[in-house]
Design a protein around this motif. Sequence first.
Motif, PDB file in Angstrom:
ATOM      1  N   VAL A 155       1.911  -2.498  -0.453  1.00  0.00           N
ATOM      2  CA  VAL A 155       2.503  -2.566  -1.792  1.00  0.00           C
ATOM      3  C   VAL A 155       2.007  -3.840  -2.468  1.00  0.00           C
ATOM      4  N   GLY A 156       1.195  -3.659  -3.514  1.00  0.00           N
ATOM      5  CA  GLY A 156       0.655  -4.781  -4.256  1.00  0.00           C
ATOM      6  C   GLY A 156       1.517  -5.130  -5.453  1.00  0.00           C
ATOM      7  N   GLU A 157       0.848  -5.542  -6.526  1.00  0.00           N
ATOM      8  CA  GLU A 157       1.601  -5.987  -7.707  1.00  0.00           C
ATOM      9  C   GLU A 157       1.520  -4.939  -8.815  1.00  0.00           C
ATOM     10  N   ALA A 158       0.435  -4.958  -9.554  1.00  0.00           N
ATOM     11  CA  ALA A 158       0.322  -4.066 -10.713  1.00  0.00           C
ATOM     12  C   ALA A 158      -1.143  -3.743 -10.940  1.00  0.00           C
ATOM     13  N   PRO A 159      -1.432  -2.583 -11.527  1.00  0.00           N
ATOM     14  CA  PRO A 159      -2.830  -2.263 -11.817  1.00  0.00           C
ATOM     15  C   PRO A 159      -3.442  -3.297 -12.758  1.00  0.00           C
ATOM     16  N   GLY A 160      -4.717  -3.577 -12.546  1.00  0.00           N
ATOM     17  CA  GLY A 160      -5.482  -4.401 -13.485  1.00  0.00           C
ATOM     18  C   GLY A 160      -6.319  -3.499 -14.382  1.00  0.00           C
TER      19      GLY A 160
ATOM     20  N   ARG B 106      -9.458  -2.435 -14.281  1.00  0.00           N
ATOM     21  CA  ARG B 106     -10.258  -1.378 -13.653  1.00  0.00           C
ATOM     22  C   ARG B 106      -9.387  -0.244 -13.138  1.00  0.00           C
ATOM     23  N   GLU B 107      -8.243  -0.637 -12.586  1.00  0.00           N
ATOM     24  CA  GLU B 107      -7.328   0.386 -12.062  1.00  0.00           C
ATOM     25  C   GLU B 107      -6.772   1.222 -13.210  1.00  0.00           C
ATOM     26  N   ASP B 108      -6.473   0.540 -14.317  1.00  0.00           N
ATOM     27  CA  ASP B 108      -5.965   1.234 -15.513  1.00  0.00           C
ATOM     28  C   ASP B 108      -7.021   2.213 -16.057  1.00  0.00           C
TER      29      ASP B 108
ATOM     30  N   ARG C 274      -6.995   4.530 -10.106  1.00  0.00           N
ATOM     31  CA  ARG C 274      -7.006   4.324  -8.639  1.00  0.00           C
ATOM     32  C   ARG C 274      -6.631   2.885  -8.299  1.00  0.00           C
ATOM     33  N   PRO C 275      -5.869   2.689  -7.213  1.00  0.00           N
ATOM     34  CA  PRO C 275      -5.429   1.334  -6.869  1.00  0.00           C
ATOM     35  C   PRO C 275      -6.557   0.506  -6.263  1.00  0.00           C
ATOM     36  N   PHE C 276      -6.541  -0.772  -6.527  1.00  0.00           N
ATOM     37  CA  PHE C 276      -7.461  -1.720  -5.884  1.00  0.00           C
ATOM     38  C   PHE C 276      -8.902  -1.193  -5.896  1.00  0.00           C
ATOM     39  N   CYS C 277      -9.419  -0.924  -7.089  1.00  0.00           N
ATOM     40  CA  CYS C 277     -10.801  -0.432  -7.136  1.00  0.00           C
ATOM     41  C   CYS C 277     -11.757  -1.495  -7.689  1.00  0.00           C
TER      42      CYS C 277
ATOM     43  N   ILE D  18      -1.696   3.117  -0.266  1.00  0.00           N
ATOM     44  CA  ILE D  18      -1.780   1.882  -1.060  1.00  0.00           C
ATOM     45  C   ILE D  18      -1.179   2.126  -2.430  1.00  0.00           C
ATOM     46  N   THR D  19      -0.209   1.301  -2.800  1.00  0.00           N
ATOM     47  CA  THR D  19       0.384   1.449  -4.122  1.00  0.00           C
ATOM     48  C   THR D  19       0.755   0.074  -4.681  1.00  0.00           C
ATOM     49  N   GLY D  20       1.384   0.085  -5.860  1.00  0.00           N
ATOM     50  CA  GLY D  20       1.760  -1.167  -6.495  1.00  0.00           C
ATOM     51  C   GLY D  20       3.264  -1.244  -6.725  1.00  0.00           C
ATOM     52  N   SER D  21       3.722  -2.430  -7.100  1.00  0.00           N
ATOM     53  CA  SER D  21       5.135  -2.615  -7.429  1.00  0.00           C
ATOM     54  C   SER D  21       5.482  -1.896  -8.721  1.00  0.00           C
TER      55      SER D  21
ATOM     56  N   TYR E  69      -0.414 -12.407   1.473  1.00  0.00           N
ATOM     57  CA  TYR E  69      -0.766 -12.756   0.100  1.00  0.00           C
ATOM     58  C   TYR E  69      -1.451 -11.587  -0.606  1.00  0.00           C
ATOM     59  N   HIS E  70      -1.597 -11.725  -1.913  1.00  0.00           N
ATOM     60  CA  HIS E  70      -2.319 -10.720  -2.691  1.00  0.00           C
ATOM     61  C   HIS E  70      -3.824 -10.968  -2.539  1.00  0.00           C
ATOM     62  N   PRO E  71      -4.621  -9.902  -2.395  1.00  0.00           N
ATOM     63  CA  PRO E  71      -6.068 -10.101  -2.248  1.00  0.00           C
ATOM     64  C   PRO E  71      -6.686 -10.939  -3.369  1.00  0.00           C
TER      65      PRO E  71
END
Length: 197
Positions: free
Chosen positions: A48-53, A55-57, A61-64, A87-90, A163-165
């Motif tokens: 569980v990460g934080e939020a799409p950035g 690229r993800e938006d 897709r998560p963490f792309c 893999i998902t986000g908060s 930590y977050h990547p």
Amino acid sequence: MTRARAEREQALTTVRRGIFQCRKCRLGAGRHHAVPGEGPPGAQVMFVGEAPGAREDASGRPFCGRAGVYLDRMLALAELDRGAVFITGSVKCRPPGNREPRRDELATCREAWLKRQLELVAPGLVVTLGGVGLAQVAGPDHTLAEVRGSLIHADGRPVLPTYHPAAGMRFPRVARAMEQDFETLRRLLAAGLPRDR
Ligand code: URA
């Protein structure tokens, strides 16, 4: 495939569709794509990460982006394939300008979607990526600096905070800590996780 697994897969598809249509908070208005997350139902480990950035938006897709490449390196340290984990986000929609998700957005997304994903995937272990993910899964009473790399429990589920990547990419001290934490993950998996399925 067992009937229970097929039902779970169907329910996760329903959750995905719900996320794609979600307008429960203000983030829904500004997104290009919602990012529900991905991975098999019944995955042993859920991240569980934080939020799409950005690229993800753009992709849904998560963490792309670059943080995703870094996450893949960490997964390899734990001898995990991305296709085997969930893999998902908060939150599932990109906050404008990459600001942190707000408290009400986090609460809404947790109640509407993340809790249901946790129930349906039913991972043996949740790995939280960063302080936002930790608070979203385990509540506000933990400090990442205090609990990272050690097993805690939330709602009866084992949780390994790290930590977050995106932080691992930027700060060598964080990178070293993440490498230790993913080595801890490898050892936990090798020793066998309690599975609730
Ligand atoms: N959470 C993150 O931190 N990044 C993503 O790409 C998706 C969810």
